[in-house]
Design a protein around this motif. Structure first.
Motif, mmCIF file in Angstrom:
data_model
loop_
_atom_site.group_PDB
_atom_site.id
_atom_site.type_symbol
_atom_site.label_atom_id
_atom_site.label_comp_id
_atom_site.label_asym_id
_atom_site.label_seq_id
_atom_site.Cartn_x
_atom_site.Cartn_y
_atom_site.Cartn_z
ATOM 1 N N GLU A 198 66.626 1.436 -32.920
ATOM 2 C CA GLU A 198 67.536 2.107 -31.996
ATOM 3 C C GLU A 198 67.755 1.378 -30.677
ATOM 4 O O GLU A 198 68.835 1.458 -30.114
ATOM 5 C CB GLU A 198 67.005 3.510 -31.666
ATOM 6 C CG GLU A 198 67.038 4.473 -32.827
ATOM 7 C CD GLU A 198 66.586 5.873 -32.415
ATOM 8 O OE1 GLU A 198 66.709 6.249 -31.233
ATOM 9 O OE2 GLU A 198 66.092 6.604 -33.294
ATOM 10 N N ARG A 202 71.351 0.681 -28.922
ATOM 11 C CA ARG A 202 71.704 1.602 -27.848
ATOM 12 C C ARG A 202 72.027 0.841 -26.556
ATOM 13 O O ARG A 202 72.966 1.166 -25.855
ATOM 14 C CB ARG A 202 70.560 2.585 -27.583
ATOM 15 C CG ARG A 202 70.907 3.637 -26.517
ATOM 16 C CD ARG A 202 69.786 4.655 -26.295
ATOM 17 N NE ARG A 202 68.549 4.016 -25.906
ATOM 18 C CZ ARG A 202 67.460 3.964 -26.661
ATOM 19 N NH1 ARG A 202 67.451 4.527 -27.843
ATOM 20 N NH2 ARG A 202 66.375 3.356 -26.233
ATOM 21 N N TRP A 329 55.377 11.076 -30.920
ATOM 22 C CA TRP A 329 56.388 11.267 -31.969
ATOM 23 C C TRP A 329 57.584 11.972 -31.345
ATOM 24 O O TRP A 329 57.502 12.537 -30.245
ATOM 25 C CB TRP A 329 55.813 12.138 -33.101
ATOM 26 C CG TRP A 329 55.707 13.587 -32.720
ATOM 27 C CD1 TRP A 329 54.781 14.127 -31.868
ATOM 28 C CD2 TRP A 329 56.577 14.660 -33.107
ATOM 29 N NE1 TRP A 329 55.011 15.464 -31.713
ATOM 30 C CE2 TRP A 329 56.108 15.822 -32.459
ATOM 31 C CE3 TRP A 329 57.703 14.747 -33.939
ATOM 32 C CZ2 TRP A 329 56.733 17.065 -32.623
ATOM 33 C CZ3 TRP A 329 58.322 15.988 -34.101
ATOM 34 C CH2 TRP A 329 57.826 17.132 -33.447
ATOM 35 N N GLY A 330 58.690 11.924 -32.034
ATOM 36 C CA GLY A 330 59.807 12.831 -31.776
ATOM 37 C C GLY A 330 60.678 12.544 -30.579
ATOM 38 O O GLY A 330 61.716 13.176 -30.424
ATOM 39 N N PHE A 331 60.300 11.592 -29.739
ATOM 40 C CA PHE A 331 61.101 11.356 -28.535
ATOM 41 C C PHE A 331 62.401 10.659 -28.855
ATOM 42 O O PHE A 331 63.321 10.658 -28.062
ATOM 43 C CB PHE A 331 60.291 10.566 -27.493
ATOM 44 C CG PHE A 331 59.559 9.395 -28.073
ATOM 45 C CD1 PHE A 331 58.314 9.573 -28.646
ATOM 46 C CD2 PHE A 331 60.130 8.139 -28.060
ATOM 47 C CE1 PHE A 331 57.645 8.500 -29.224
ATOM 48 C CE2 PHE A 331 59.459 7.060 -28.623
ATOM 49 C CZ PHE A 331 58.216 7.244 -29.208
ATOM 50 N N LYS A 332 62.474 10.017 -30.003
ATOM 51 C CA LYS A 332 63.751 9.529 -30.500
ATOM 52 C C LYS A 332 63.755 9.648 -32.003
ATOM 53 O O LYS A 332 62.711 9.887 -32.617
ATOM 54 C CB LYS A 332 64.015 8.104 -30.039
ATOM 55 C CG LYS A 332 62.939 7.093 -30.338
ATOM 56 C CD LYS A 332 63.403 5.726 -29.841
ATOM 57 C CE LYS A 332 62.262 4.796 -29.649
ATOM 58 N NZ LYS A 332 62.727 3.431 -29.359
ATOM 59 N N MET A 333 64.933 9.481 -32.589
ATOM 60 C CA MET A 333 65.072 9.806 -34.008
ATOM 61 C C MET A 333 64.125 8.973 -34.858
ATOM 62 O O MET A 333 63.536 9.472 -35.817
ATOM 63 C CB MET A 333 66.526 9.601 -34.441
ATOM 64 C CG MET A 333 66.860 10.233 -35.766
ATOM 65 S SD MET A 333 66.632 12.045 -35.730
ATOM 66 C CE MET A 333 66.321 12.371 -37.460
ATOM 67 N N ASN A 336 60.695 10.396 -35.445
ATOM 68 C CA ASN A 336 60.654 11.797 -35.862
ATOM 69 C C ASN A 336 59.632 12.076 -36.945
ATOM 70 O O ASN A 336 59.224 13.212 -37.123
ATOM 71 C CB ASN A 336 62.047 12.236 -36.347
ATOM 72 C CG ASN A 336 62.197 13.727 -36.371
ATOM 73 O OD1 ASN A 336 61.727 14.406 -35.459
ATOM 74 N ND2 ASN A 336 62.833 14.253 -37.402
ATOM 75 N N GLU B 93 65.159 18.841 -29.295
ATOM 76 C CA GLU B 93 64.559 18.469 -30.583
ATOM 77 C C GLU B 93 64.200 16.991 -30.585
ATOM 78 O O GLU B 93 63.116 16.608 -31.024
ATOM 79 C CB GLU B 93 65.534 18.792 -31.715
ATOM 80 C CG GLU B 93 64.886 18.832 -33.084
ATOM 81 C CD GLU B 93 63.845 19.954 -33.219
ATOM 82 O OE1 GLU B 93 64.007 21.000 -32.577
ATOM 83 O OE2 GLU B 93 62.865 19.760 -33.959
ATOM 84 N N ILE B 94 65.114 16.168 -30.138
ATOM 85 C CA ILE B 94 64.885 14.724 -30.050
ATOM 86 C C ILE B 94 65.358 14.328 -28.655
ATOM 87 O O ILE B 94 66.556 14.381 -28.366
ATOM 88 C CB ILE B 94 65.713 13.956 -31.107
ATOM 89 C CG1 ILE B 94 65.433 14.444 -32.525
ATOM 90 C CG2 ILE B 94 65.503 12.444 -30.969
ATOM 91 C CD1 ILE B 94 64.124 13.997 -33.111
ATOM 92 N N GLU B 95 64.430 13.918 -27.807
ATOM 93 C CA GLU B 95 64.799 13.736 -26.396
ATOM 94 C C GLU B 95 65.949 12.764 -26.171
ATOM 95 O O GLU B 95 66.767 12.963 -25.290
ATOM 96 C CB GLU B 95 63.587 13.227 -25.613
ATOM 97 C CG GLU B 95 62.578 14.283 -25.305
ATOM 98 C CD GLU B 95 61.312 13.636 -24.778
ATOM 99 O OE1 GLU B 95 60.537 13.123 -25.597
ATOM 100 O OE2 GLU B 95 61.134 13.611 -23.558
ATOM 101 N N LEU B 96 65.986 11.703 -26.955
ATOM 102 C CA LEU B 96 67.017 10.696 -26.700
ATOM 103 C C LEU B 96 68.363 11.059 -27.313
ATOM 104 O O LEU B 96 69.326 10.315 -27.154
ATOM 105 C CB LEU B 96 66.571 9.329 -27.219
ATOM 106 C CG LEU B 96 65.720 8.500 -26.260
ATOM 107 C CD1 LEU B 96 65.402 7.135 -26.852
ATOM 108 C CD2 LEU B 96 66.392 8.332 -24.907
ATOM 109 N N ALA B 126 59.115 20.896 -32.850
ATOM 110 C CA ALA B 126 58.216 20.625 -31.715
ATOM 111 C C ALA B 126 57.425 21.883 -31.332
ATOM 112 O O ALA B 126 56.269 21.790 -30.911
ATOM 113 C CB ALA B 126 59.016 20.115 -30.522
ATOM 114 N N HIS B 327 57.463 16.998 -27.059
ATOM 115 C CA HIS B 327 56.630 16.682 -28.222
ATOM 116 C C HIS B 327 55.171 16.421 -27.868
ATOM 117 O O HIS B 327 54.366 16.176 -28.744
ATOM 118 C CB HIS B 327 57.210 15.474 -28.952
ATOM 119 C CG HIS B 327 58.627 15.679 -29.367
ATOM 120 N ND1 HIS B 327 59.680 15.383 -28.550
ATOM 121 C CD2 HIS B 327 59.152 16.220 -30.487
ATOM 122 C CE1 HIS B 327 60.794 15.709 -29.169
ATOM 123 N NE2 HIS B 327 60.507 16.218 -30.331
#
Lengths: 469, 425
Positions: A198, A202, A329-333, A336, B93-96, B126, B327
């Protein structure tokens, strides 16, 4: 021995050079920014009666460790103190090799986080193989000191992940210094920072109308670079051949124009610089493994490998380490599918090489706790992870990924005197490093702290001095 | 409470419950260390009786009612369900990915009436991931961002904060207001943190005046914003001042006293330096115990001993991770353990995850303690609840035994088979 062991690769490189490969000419160029690090003279050290995790998979209870002339000289029971030794009574305490973080931006993204010191991403073009992270390192960064308090003795400083190819990394010893050269790990190979996924698409892409804007654009971008590097190596070989032939051809021979970007990429193709690859997803890691075969270079480790657990056998079979967080985890796709068992799963397969890394000036202070979390998750699903095994995630395995495992990362005679004395089992939240030795020099002493901060930045700061009036 | 009296209470409760036609479901957790965070203190060799989802007794030597499920804790600790800190689980759900984010209002307008809890999604993964780590509640507060590239940012008054519950229920009604002073406030107030107070004072004056002063085009607030702010101030609901620098904390506390606001300091990296002032003014702080670096010029005095020093000075301390990442809430327990490693009493650190935040954010009737009469919101741990190697063994929220499965455990189990079979490739 594990397949594709870095030492084996290094030996191959030596053989290739000895065979008279013309391309080796540039490789022999001495580092123009050489290490000036020299450990201070220090008395020998005898650490007595500790629980010792050697980093080789062994655990010794009630054991001693001796450091002399900057090196580990012995590990065992009832060792003699060398003359003039500092004796550390460590009954009830634990001793491990110094911790190694393969992924840090300390010094290149220092604190305080101000624009004037933001030097971690040369985000002006998607390929900046020409830049060297070491030229951004601010040795004053107070985060070096807090990392030291967490037992970090060696760390790799990388360029950021904005670019497909971000530039060269540098391996540092975590010692106080005015210049980075005085921290530079003597003889440690640089790495090449590359990034999947990403971030490059980006940062560039549609926003700037610059490729890449997609993952396929990412891969096309890397491949174009390797093709150029191959051409550069061919030109270099042709030039060397002419020189070797002698006579008129030699006189007229012109070397290819010097190009910092291609020098870096060529060094990777020659096996002198391993790739340190930021890559989250399993499918992308598999693509990168294919690409490394297509062009013949070595990926030492996938960093942030959130999905490494999905391809743990593949990584082990290809001799590539996975550097992971315990629970980000989870801060970007692409993050996930992070699970807390990632580290334990990568470790569980035959020849698996699991590394706990930080990418954070907070996380680097407690890699031991990150490992503790991973141990608990692994055990909960039935994987046996004794402390002597888990410590390898923080010591031997990162040393291997950095190509310095012949010199540090374990407590074996002859290895650098990089040692941590912990007040508890190091995988506890309550564990603190009591003493940290680097090349046998006591660099951190929790019980007898220095009177003044080590970082110039922290010197004379009223806010750090005491209560407000 | 004696077993007999307790049994009597059980019978009364059962009799008083209209749904008592069905047999009561009772669970006795026995032989554990019960951290009640209430009048019982910590009960070693203790038991908790849960009848129809309600704690009916806590103590030693409780007797299981007929038909009760009895769980031998074997000395394991039980705590109230934990506070997850101030954060955005359930609204990002997904910060970015901007399309998945609802927690920050970027209209460039001052809208104290902004209530992000309306966007709370109890089905967010989350939320589930935090829940299975023993987290039962958190404060959902608006995020803050300066404008960039011509796009508007948020405001010095970020909006309303609510207690969100990780048991599937709707959030509680907004309880607090979040305002930004310090570096963040300055970025949103014409590039001067001093102006943050100017704007706050003007907004309060508008809210409190029957007829807001000045021409309409110079007003900061909408009529709804005036009503929201007026009610908050009048009801003495907490106003979260996000500030780290000692001087900013002092200024915020003095401003709040002048404006008769019930201040809470969030951030507070240098709060230890003004601990006596905070204790005297009875201003609680919500800090990240892991803050120890000068991440900016507002945090030069950050230290791992912040929590211990504040607690020793008599300041009410609650914990939250900096940044409120949706998260990462599960890491707060580890942060609390680090506070203990750096001098805070274990009981105070546990209180900072339970009783204290519940009290600060007016949710003490529901969260933060284990007490007879309350719905069961509690967690059984495999070991020391602040230790990184401890795991949740069982959990009750709002009286319901919680499943400990999430999308992450599904992934784990799918790939564990492949790890065991040697086919993870």
């Amino acid at each position: 021995m594990r397949p594709c062991h870095p030492r084996a690769v290094a030996r191959l490189a030596v053989l290739a050079a000895a065979a008279g490969l013309a391309a080796a000419a540039l490789a022999a160029t001495p580092d123009p920014y050489p290490s000036t690090y020299a450990p201070a003279a220090a008395p020998p050290v005898l650490i007595r009666g500790a629980t010792v995790l050697t980093g080789t998979g062994a655990r010794y209870d009630d054991a001693d460790v001796v450091i002399a002339d900057g090196r580990i000289t012995a590990v065992g029971a009832h060792l003699e103190a060398p003359a003039g030794a500092r004796v550390v009574e460590a009954h009830g305490r634990w001793v491990t090799p110094g911790l190694i973080d393969v992924h840090s931006h300390i010094g290149v993204y220092p604190v305080p986080e101000v624009s004037g010191n933001s030097d971690g991403n040369e985000a002006t073009a998607p390929v900046t193989a020409n830049v060297w992270a070491e030229h951004s390192v601010w040795p004053v960064d107070p985060a070096f000191d807090t990392a030291l308090a967490g037992g970090i003795t060696t760390l790799e400083i990388l360029p950021g992940s904005a670019n497909l190819i971000g530039g060269r990394s540098v391996v540092l010893k975590n010692v106080p210094a005015v210049t980075y050269q005085a921290m530079k790990f003597p003889g440690a190979p640089q790495g090449l920072k590359m990034a999947c996924g990403e971030n490059p698409k980006r940062v560039y892409g549609a926003g700037r109308n610059v490729a890449p804007s997609t993952r396929m654009g990412n891969v096309a971008g890397y491949r174009a670079q390797w093709i150029e590097a191959q051409e550069y190596l061919r030109d270099l070989a042709a030039y060397e051949a002419k020189v070797k032939a002698g006579g008129k051809a030699a006189e007229e021979a012109k070397p290819p124009k010097r190009d910092l970007r291609l020098e870096t990429l060529a060094a990777v193709l020659r096996g002198e610089i391993p790739v340190q690859m930021h890559c989250y997803r399993a499918d992308e890691m598999a693509i990168m493994l294919d690409m490394s075969r297509e062009f013949g270079f070595r990926i030492a480790a996938f960093h942030h490998a959130v999905e490494a657990y999905k391809i743990a056998n593949l990584l082990a079979e290809r001799g590539v380490c996975a550097a992971m967080w315990a629970d980000w985890w989870g801060f970007k796709m692409e993050a996930n599918d992070g699970i807390q068992e990632n580290i334990a799963f990568v470790d569980a397969v035959p020849n698996g090489c699991a590394i706990v890394h930080s990418d954070s000036d907070e996380g680097i202070q407690r890699l031991n706790q990150e490992a503790g979390k991973a141990i608990a998750r692994g055990r909960a699903v039935g994987l046996a992870i004794p402390p002597e095994r888990a410590i390898e995630w923080l010591t031997r395995n990162p040393a291997r990924a950095l190509g310095i495992d012949a010199r540090t990362g374990t407590l074996e005679p002859g290895k650098m005197g990089d040692v941590v004395v912990w007040n508890h089992d190091p995988f506890s939240v309550y564990a603190l490093a009591d003493e940290v030795y680097i090349d046998g020099v006591l660099q951190y002493d929790r019980v007898h702290p220095r009177g003044k901060p080590r970082s110039d930045f922290m010197l004379g700061q009223p806010a750090a001095a005491g209560a407000a009036p | 409470m004696s077993a007999r009296r307790m049994l009597g209470l059980v019978l009364v409760l059962v009799a008083a419950t209209p749904a008592a036609a069905a047999a009561p479901t009772a669970v006795l957790l026995r032989n554990g260390v019960i951290h009640t965070e209430a009048a019982h203190g910590t009960v070693a060799g203790g038991s908790v009786l849960i009848v129809d989802g309600r704690v009916t007794a806590v103590g030693r030597d409780l007797v299981a009612p007929p038909g009760a499920e009895v769980i031998d804790l074997k000395g394991r600790p039980v705590t109230p369900a934990l506070f997850g800190g101030i954060g955005q689980a359930g609204v990002a759900e997904i910060e970015l990915e901007a399309t998945t984010r609802d927690g920050t209002l970027k209209l460039g307008q001052m809208r104290p009436e902004f209530d992000p809890s309306l966007a709370f999604n109890p089905d967010s993964v989350a939320v589930a991931v935090a829940r299975v780590e023993g987290i039962g509640f958190a404060l959902l507060a608006p995020g803050a961002e300066p404008g960039s590239k011509g796009a508007p940012g948020s405001s010095v008054i970020a909006g309303l904060a609510s207690i969100v519950r990780f048991d599937g229920r709707r959030p509680r009604p907004p309880v607090a207001l979040e305002v930004l002073v310090g570096e963040e406030g300055g970025a949103l107030a014409g590039e001067s943190r001093a102006a943050a107070y100017m704007l706050l004072a003007q907004a309060l004056e508008e809210a409190r005046s029957p007829a807001p002063p000045g021409p309409a085009e110079q007003r900061l607030l909408t009529p709804a914003g005036r009503r929201a702010l007026k009610a908050l101030a009048a009801e003495q609901r907490p106003v979260l001042f996000r500030a780290d620098r000692a001087a900013d904390i002092r200024t915020a506390v003095e401003f709040a006293a002048r404006e008769k606001l019930a201040a809470v300091i969030a951030g507070g990296a240098e709060a230890w330096r003004v601990a006596p002032l905070l204790a005297r003014a009875q201003v609680p702080v919500v800090i990240d115990p892991l803050d120890d670096l000068p991440t900016g010029f507002d945090q030069v005095g950050a230290t791992l001993e912040n929590a211990a020093r504040l607690d020793a000075a008599g300041v009410a301390v609650a914990f939250s991770l900096r940044g409120g990442a949706p998260h990462e809430m599960r890491k707060l327990r580890q942060a609390a353990g680090n506070a203990v490693a750096h001098g805070m009493a274990p009981a105070a650190a546990l209180a900072a995850l339970t009783r204290v935040p519940a009290r600060i954010f007016r949710a003490a009737g529901e969260f933060g303690s284990i007490e007879p009469g309350r719905a069961a919101n509690l967690v059984v741990w495999s070991g020391d609840p602040l230790e990184v190697t401890s795991l949740v063994d069982a959990e009750w929220l709002d009286g319901q035994r919680q499943s400990l499965r999430t999308r992450q455990t599904e992934l784990r189990d799918r790939y564990l088979e492949r790890i065991r079979a040697g086919t993870a490739r």
